[in-house]
Write a protein that holds these residues in place. Structure first.
Motif, short mmCIF file in Angstrom:
data_model
loop_
_atom_site.label_atom_id
_atom_site.label_comp_id
_atom_site.label_asym_id
_atom_site.label_seq_id
_atom_site.Cartn_x
_atom_site.Cartn_y
_atom_site.Cartn_z
N GLN A 1 42.11 62.95 35.73
CA GLN A 1 41.39 61.71 35.48
C GLN A 1 41.93 60.64 36.42
OE1 GLN A 1 41.47 60.35 31.44
NE2 GLN A 1 39.97 58.74 31.81
N VAL A 2 41.04 60.05 37.19
CA VAL A 2 41.41 59.05 38.17
C VAL A 2 41.20 57.66 37.59
CG1 VAL A 2 40.88 58.07 40.43
CG2 VAL A 2 40.89 60.55 40.10
N GLN A 3 42.19 56.81 37.80
CA GLN A 3 42.08 55.43 37.37
C GLN A 3 42.46 54.50 38.51
OE1 GLN A 3 44.64 55.36 33.84
NE2 GLN A 3 42.79 55.16 32.57
N LEU A 4 41.65 53.49 38.72
CA LEU A 4 41.94 52.43 39.67
C LEU A 4 41.92 51.12 38.89
CD1 LEU A 4 39.59 53.48 42.62
CD2 LEU A 4 42.05 53.84 42.47
N VAL A 5 43.01 50.38 38.96
CA VAL A 5 43.14 49.16 38.19
C VAL A 5 43.39 47.99 39.11
CG1 VAL A 5 44.38 47.98 36.35
CG2 VAL A 5 44.04 50.46 36.23
N GLU A 6 42.49 47.01 39.07
CA GLU A 6 42.61 45.82 39.89
C GLU A 6 43.28 44.70 39.10
OE1 GLU A 6 38.38 47.52 40.70
OE2 GLU A 6 39.68 47.15 38.97
N SER A 7 43.91 43.81 39.83
CA SER A 7 44.49 42.62 39.23
C SER A 7 44.56 41.52 40.28
CB SER A 7 45.89 42.89 38.67
OG SER A 7 46.78 43.28 39.70
N GLY A 8 44.74 40.29 39.84
CA GLY A 8 44.91 39.18 40.75
C GLY A 8 43.74 38.24 40.86
N GLY A 9 42.64 38.57 40.21
CA GLY A 9 41.49 37.69 40.26
C GLY A 9 41.72 36.42 39.46
N GLY A 10 40.83 35.47 39.63
CA GLY A 10 40.95 34.22 38.92
C GLY A 10 40.05 33.16 39.48
N LEU A 11 40.32 31.93 39.09
CA LEU A 11 39.55 30.77 39.52
C LEU A 11 40.35 30.01 40.56
CD1 LEU A 11 37.15 28.79 39.20
CD2 LEU A 11 38.46 27.72 37.35
N VAL A 12 39.72 29.70 41.67
CA VAL A 12 40.38 28.98 42.74
C VAL A 12 39.38 28.03 43.40
CG1 VAL A 12 39.87 30.74 44.48
CG2 VAL A 12 41.84 29.23 44.79
N GLN A 13 39.87 26.93 43.91
CA GLN A 13 39.01 25.98 44.61
C GLN A 13 38.75 26.45 46.03
OE1 GLN A 13 40.84 22.10 44.32
NE2 GLN A 13 39.90 21.72 42.32
N ALA A 14 37.64 26.00 46.58
CA ALA A 14 37.30 26.34 47.95
C ALA A 14 38.44 25.98 48.89
CB ALA A 14 36.02 25.62 48.37
N GLY A 15 38.73 26.89 49.81
CA GLY A 15 39.83 26.70 50.73
C GLY A 15 41.13 27.32 50.25
N GLY A 16 41.17 27.73 49.01
CA GLY A 16 42.36 28.32 48.44
C GLY A 16 42.49 29.80 48.75
N SER A 17 43.51 30.41 48.15
CA SER A 17 43.81 31.81 48.42
C SER A 17 44.05 32.57 47.13
CB SER A 17 45.05 31.94 49.30
OG SER A 17 44.86 31.32 50.56
N LEU A 18 43.77 33.85 47.18
CA LEU A 18 44.09 34.79 46.11
C LEU A 18 44.51 36.10 46.74
CD1 LEU A 18 41.21 34.33 43.50
CD2 LEU A 18 43.62 33.76 43.16
#
Length: 124
Positions: free
Chosen positions: A1-18
């Protein structure tokens, strides 16, 4: 069983970084090309970036070139997406993918495995 788990998303203002992270389990992906796709509201899922198994080759969608950087971690089944100079149009659910390959006939990238996605929202 393969699992891919993402993290790090969120809300940011234009010009910002994630920085998004993806960790795979269930099998080894060290020789698989891994990448990121995204799906904006009301739109189809679109290719963002891919990195080959050895990390030596990367490809980016024109819309993110110069702003996003994809990389593989020390753990070869881990992949990151550094997103800088974010724009409101980058708002989407971002999906980690494994087994990414280009389909010449469809003129698009495809993948064998997908994560659940992480929301990225860029406000203006």
């Amino acid at each position: 069983q393969v699992q891919l788990v993402e993290s790090g998303g969120g809300l940011v203002q234009a010009g910002g970084s994630l920085r998004l992270s993806c960790a795979a389990s269930g099998r080894t992906f060290n020789r698989d090309s891994m990448g990121w796709f995204r799906q904006a509201p009301g739109k189809e899922r679109a290719f963002v970036a891919v990195v080959t198994w050895n990390g030596g080759t990367t490809y980016y969608a024109d819309s993110v070139k110069g702003r996003f950087t994809i990389s593989r971690g020390t753990a070869e089944s881990t992949v990151y997406l550094q997103m800088n100079s974010l724009k409101p149009e980058d708002t989407a659910v971002y999906y980690c993918a494994a087994g990414v390959k280009y389909s010449p006939g469809r003129r698009s990238y495809e993948a064998d495995y997908w994560g659940q996605g992480t929301q990225v929202t860029v406000s203006s």
